[in-house]
Scaffold this active site. Structure first.
Site, PDB file in Angstrom:
ATOM      1  N   CYS A 105      17.587  48.822 -39.592  1.00  0.00           N
ATOM      2  CA  CYS A 105      18.731  49.079 -38.715  1.00  0.00           C
ATOM      3  C   CYS A 105      18.453  48.481 -37.343  1.00  0.00           C
ATOM      4  O   CYS A 105      17.374  47.930 -37.089  1.00  0.00           O
ATOM      5  CB  CYS A 105      19.017  50.576 -38.588  1.00  0.00           C
ATOM      6  SG  CYS A 105      17.709  51.499 -37.762  1.00  0.00           S
ATOM      7  N   CYS A 108      15.230  49.367 -35.472  1.00  0.00           N
ATOM      8  CA  CYS A 108      14.003  48.644 -35.841  1.00  0.00           C
ATOM      9  C   CYS A 108      13.843  47.396 -34.967  1.00  0.00           C
ATOM     10  O   CYS A 108      12.726  47.053 -34.551  1.00  0.00           O
ATOM     11  CB  CYS A 108      14.042  48.239 -37.311  1.00  0.00           C
ATOM     12  SG  CYS A 108      14.168  49.608 -38.462  1.00  0.00           S
ATOM     13  N   ASP A 511      34.050  16.539 -18.120  1.00  0.00           N
ATOM     14  CA  ASP A 511      33.542  15.264 -17.618  1.00  0.00           C
ATOM     15  C   ASP A 511      34.314  14.170 -18.363  1.00  0.00           C
ATOM     16  O   ASP A 511      34.912  14.443 -19.413  1.00  0.00           O
ATOM     17  CB  ASP A 511      32.042  15.161 -17.912  1.00  0.00           C
ATOM     18  CG  ASP A 511      31.480  13.793 -17.582  1.00  0.00           C
ATOM     19  OD1 ASP A 511      31.724  13.319 -16.465  1.00  0.00           O
ATOM     20  OD2 ASP A 511      30.818  13.205 -18.454  1.00  0.00           O
ATOM     21  N   ASP A 704      28.244  15.807 -20.925  1.00  0.00           N
ATOM     22  CA  ASP A 704      27.248  15.218 -21.825  1.00  0.00           C
ATOM     23  C   ASP A 704      26.074  14.552 -21.138  1.00  0.00           C
ATOM     24  O   ASP A 704      25.085  14.253 -21.788  1.00  0.00           O
ATOM     25  CB  ASP A 704      27.916  14.168 -22.721  1.00  0.00           C
ATOM     26  CG  ASP A 704      28.086  12.837 -22.007  1.00  0.00           C
ATOM     27  OD1 ASP A 704      28.509  12.850 -20.831  1.00  0.00           O
ATOM     28  OD2 ASP A 704      27.784  11.796 -22.608  1.00  0.00           O
ATOM     29  N   ASP A 708      25.574  15.945 -15.543  1.00  0.00           N
ATOM     30  CA  ASP A 708      26.388  17.118 -15.876  1.00  0.00           C
ATOM     31  C   ASP A 708      25.547  18.383 -16.005  1.00  0.00           C
ATOM     32  O   ASP A 708      26.098  19.486 -16.066  1.00  0.00           O
ATOM     33  CB  ASP A 708      27.128  16.895 -17.211  1.00  0.00           C
ATOM     34  CG  ASP A 708      28.169  15.795 -17.107  1.00  0.00           C
ATOM     35  OD1 ASP A 708      28.816  15.701 -16.059  1.00  0.00           O
ATOM     36  OD2 ASP A 708      28.316  15.032 -18.076  1.00  0.00           O
TER      37      ASP A 708
END
Length: 805
Positions: A105, A108, A511, A704, A708
């Site tokens: 659960c 744990c 961008d 990318d 950026d």
């Protein structure tokens, strides 16, 4: 201290000083040296004292001084063993993917994370509840992996390196054990229920005392296998929590089962009262059945992520120095080896095509459905499938160094990091368990005073029906299912908050170069602006770009691919502006107009020389502008479709670009975006983003490139293009592995749907508990019906989450 006293660990004489001691089996024993003391303490701390209890003689060799269990753990410190599952990021910082056994659960998960994080040298611990995989980072100079594994064992769990194939084998073994436990509980419940019918009928119509006792004793015997075998997982889980002075969701279940069984045993022995063997066996059967279905559904929710890790084959064909083929295990491959990928085979490692031409299916990595052509010099990735022709591949990454392993690590991090909703649910469930136990005591006290004969049955029903399993599963089940769905479409969640924040995003900022456009501009024109010929200027520009990752760099390099590049000294990447370097003693700059402010006034082209939407890059030395390069980029397919879809759902769209104003304006007009800014340096992009976010607007930033990275890190939620730079991907909360831009809009829609499912799950879990507890407390729900209700409530939550798949 007598020199004749023998060391309790190894049997050698103890020196006269007698300074080494250890408490073993509850008694203080003398030891001969610091080494024996350290090993003895380690044996005791790891719960292996039975080594001393059952040994029949002293060890005869050094190897026998250490129990087999500890010696096995020490193997995991060996570099050759670690290379298949450990990543070393810094000098001493390592990260491993482990599988935890014994997780039942959310409590744990909390227990393991809390225990390991307090160890000196452990930097980060995150456990994925859906897959039971743990990502652990540690400082090798402060703590060894074997010590971490020993600590996990100390609190009652088992950990071992993650291997997709072995994990599937263990999963199948666990399923068989689970089914066996369910079968035993089911048979017990069925037989006991038949006897219970006779007991219930006898209570109404009359039954001899001897017959009633006989049926009760038979019921006890039939109940014993369910209690002492089938229900063991509940006891183990509750005991682990209690050893750490905590309670978990199995605590009330264990209390209910043991109280019901031993209470019934007492009644059977005394020969008077009501027995609950039928209720207990049905309870065990329903609980095990519900957890089995829940675990199966949970594994379904992460199967896409698991499938990624099963892509890599176990064996590979290596071409040795004599050009002979040899079949070897994948983990024996080394960087620089030549690998043969036959048609139809799965590529076993990352690499670069050395010989051959074919196409590769990378759909499970990128979401791209069509095979991609591969020729010498092209990169290929572990897990992709080679199609038409054989390929010879020079290996660049194996094991944990592959792109596939990197994706798996990001996915693990995202699923292990708990979003705010999941954290709130865990806190609520933990608080609820304590309140429940207090409520049970109050309800039991009330019924004991007013109707003692009903007290036990009502307390048992309340304990069972109110287990907060559904509450703890409400968010994790939904997030796991949504993440699995998105990764199949090429959208990789890398941080836990990503979906939650994306669902609230109202402003999308893009961008331009490499994000909205293909990022592969083609050189259209080279214009000499001094007495240096255009061809010579082009070679200078390509030489400056040879170490750059920027999309524009490839355009220059492709334009001079048949020429030898010039040597560049003091090379420098200037984010948002361009590159600079020294060639033959002269300092050159290549970039936009602001890279050389002193010459910015000279950076002008006649209208006849420009192209709409094109980018102009300027080459200059310290004294003059040497040339202008006109490069044109194309919009990505479906970019217009994506922007239109975002506008239709009411989202605002902006473009923040470091490109020239003319190029940005052209593409913004084609896309239908009115809000755009150009010629921005990285810090200016970040300032513009912060201005948008200043009024509380939730912004999704998509980019990318290197320039950026700061703005991606500063956004509420960020999406990095998978084809972008490593720095951009590291800053992104989400990585778009596919080139299909509309997946961004689909991800936002999935995020909103996920939040709705979580709200439904929370609503169901809370409503169920608020309605069920009063009915159970007033005696209107029997314990077996309570077991059924609790099991169904957890199953409803998981099945509702699976709608996200």
């Amino acid at each position: 201290m007598s020199a004749d006293t023998a060391c309790y660990h190894c049997g050698l004489p103890v020196p006269g000083t007698g300074q080494y001691h250890a408490v073993i089996l509850g008694t203080d024993h003398e030891l001969c040296c610091h080494g024996c003391q350290a090993v003895a303490e380690s044996i005791v701390e790891n719960g292996l004292e039975d080594y001393y209890r059952y040994r029949t003689e002293m060890p005869k060799s050094a190897e026998e001084l250490v129990p087999e269990e500890l010696r096995k753990l020490d193997l995991y410190d060996h570099p050759e063993v670690q290379k298949s599952f450990v990543v070393e990021s810094d000098d001493h910082l390592k990260q491993a993917s482990l599988v935890l056994e014994g997780i039942t659960c959310a409590a744990c998960i909390w227990l393991n994370e809390r225990h390991l994080k307090q160890l000196p040298g452990v930097r980060e611990v995150s456990v994925n509840y859906a897959s039971h995989r743990a990502r652990i980072s540690w400082d090798e100079s402060q703590i060894k992996l074997s010590a971490i594994l020993a600590e996990i064992r100390k609190i009652g769990y088992q950990a071992h390196p993650f291997n997709a194939q072995q994990q599937e084998e263990r999963r199948q073994t666990r399923r068989k054990i689970d089914i066996r436990r369910i079968a035993v509980a089911g048979i017990s419940a069925g037989q006991v229920m038949m006897l219970a019918v006779a007991l219930y009928a006898g209570a109404v119509q009359g039954m001899e005392f001897a017959t009633k006792q006989l049926l009760s004793w038979f019921s006890l015997l039939l109940t014993a296998p369910a209690i002492f075998y089938s229900a063991l997982p509940f006891y183990h889980s509750a005991w682990r929590a209690l050893k750490q002075r905590q309670v978990n969701m199995d605590t009330p279940i264990t209390l209910g089962l043991l109280a019901g069984f031993f209470g019934s045993v007492w009644v059977t022995v005394q020969g008077q009262g009501v027995v609950y063997y039928d209720t207990i066996t049905m309870l065990v059967f329903f609980l095990l059945g519900a957890r089995f279905l829940e675990r199966t559904a949970r594994e379904k929710s992460v199967e896409a992520a698991e499938n990624l890790l099963r892509l890599v084959p176990a064996m590979a064909t290596r071409i040795n120095a004599d050009r002979q083929h040899e079949l070897i295990p994948v983990h024996d491959l080394a960087i620089g080896d030549i690998l043969l990928a036959k048609p139809g085979e799965t590529i076993a490692a990352d690499g670069v095509v050395a010989e051959g031409a074919s196409s590769a299916d990378e759909s499970l990595l990128t979401g791209e459905s069509r095979p991609l052509p591969k020729a010498p010099g092209d990169r290929v990735y572990a897990g992709s499938i080679n199609y038409e022709s054989p390929l010879l591949i020079s290996v660049t990454g194996v094991g944990e160094q592959t792109v596939l392993a990197g994706i798996a690590r990001l996915l693990d991090r995202a699923q292990a990091q708990k979003p705010r909703l999941a954290q709130a649910a865990d806190r609520l469930a933990s608080w609820f368990t304590y309140v429940l136990l207090a409520l049970v005591i109050a309800i039991g006290g009330y019924w004991w005073l007013h109707s003692p004969d009903k007290a036990f049955e009502i307390v048992l029903a309340v304990l069972v029906i109110s287990c907060p399993c559904a509450l703890s599963l409400a968010a994790p089940a939904a997030f796991a299912a949504a993440g699995s769905h998105l990764v199949k479409r090429g959208v990789l969640l890398t941080r836990g908050h990503a979906l939650e924040t994306l669902a609230r995003a109202t402003h999308f900022v893009f961008d331009k170069t490499g994000t909205l456009t293909l990022g592969k501009p083609v050189l259209q024109r080279a214009i000499a602006m001094s007495n240096v010929p255009a061809d010579e200027c082009l070679l200078l520009a390509a030489s400056l770009e040879q170490a750059s990752e920027h999309p524009l760099a490839q355009s220059f390099l492709q334009a001079v691919e048949n020429h030898v590049l010039l040597g560049v000294g003091n090379s420098e990447n200037i984010p948002g502006k361009g590159v600079a370097g020294t060639i033959n003693g002269t300092r050159y700059r290549l970039g936009n107009a602001v890279i050389n402010p002193a010459l910015a006034g000279q950076c002008r082209l006649a209208d006849s020389e420009n192209i709409p939407g094109a980018t102009v890059v300027w080459l200059s030395d310290d004294a003059r502008v040497l040339a202008a390069f006109v490069l044109a980029d194309m919009l990505r397919p479906n970019a217009v479709e994506m922007i239109t879809a975002l506008h239709k759902r009411g989202a605002r769209v902006s473009i923040l670009s470091g490109d020239a104003a003319a190029a940005v304006a052209y593409h913004a007009k084609v896309l239908g975006v009115d809000d755009w800014q150009a010629d921005l340096a990285p810090e200016q992009k970040l300032q513009a983003l912060e201005k948008i976010q200043a009024d509380g607007t939730v912004v999704a930033m998509i980019g990318d490139g290197i320039n950026d990275a700061p703005v991606l890190a500063g956004a509420s939620v960020s999406i990095a293009m998978g084809s972008g730079t490593q720095m951009a991907r590291a800053s992104g909360d989400i990585v778009l592995l596919t080139e299909n831009l509309p997946e961004i809009n689909h991800a936002a829609a999935t995020a909103r749907f996920c939040m709705n499912v979580i709200k439904q799950n929370f609503g169901w879990a809370l409503t169920y508990n608020l309605l069920a507890i009063p009915f159970a407390a007033t005696g209107h729900i029997s314990p077996w019906l309570a077991a059924l209700g609790m099991s169904v409530s957890s199953l409803v939550v998981v099945l509702n989450a699976l709608r996200l798949r």
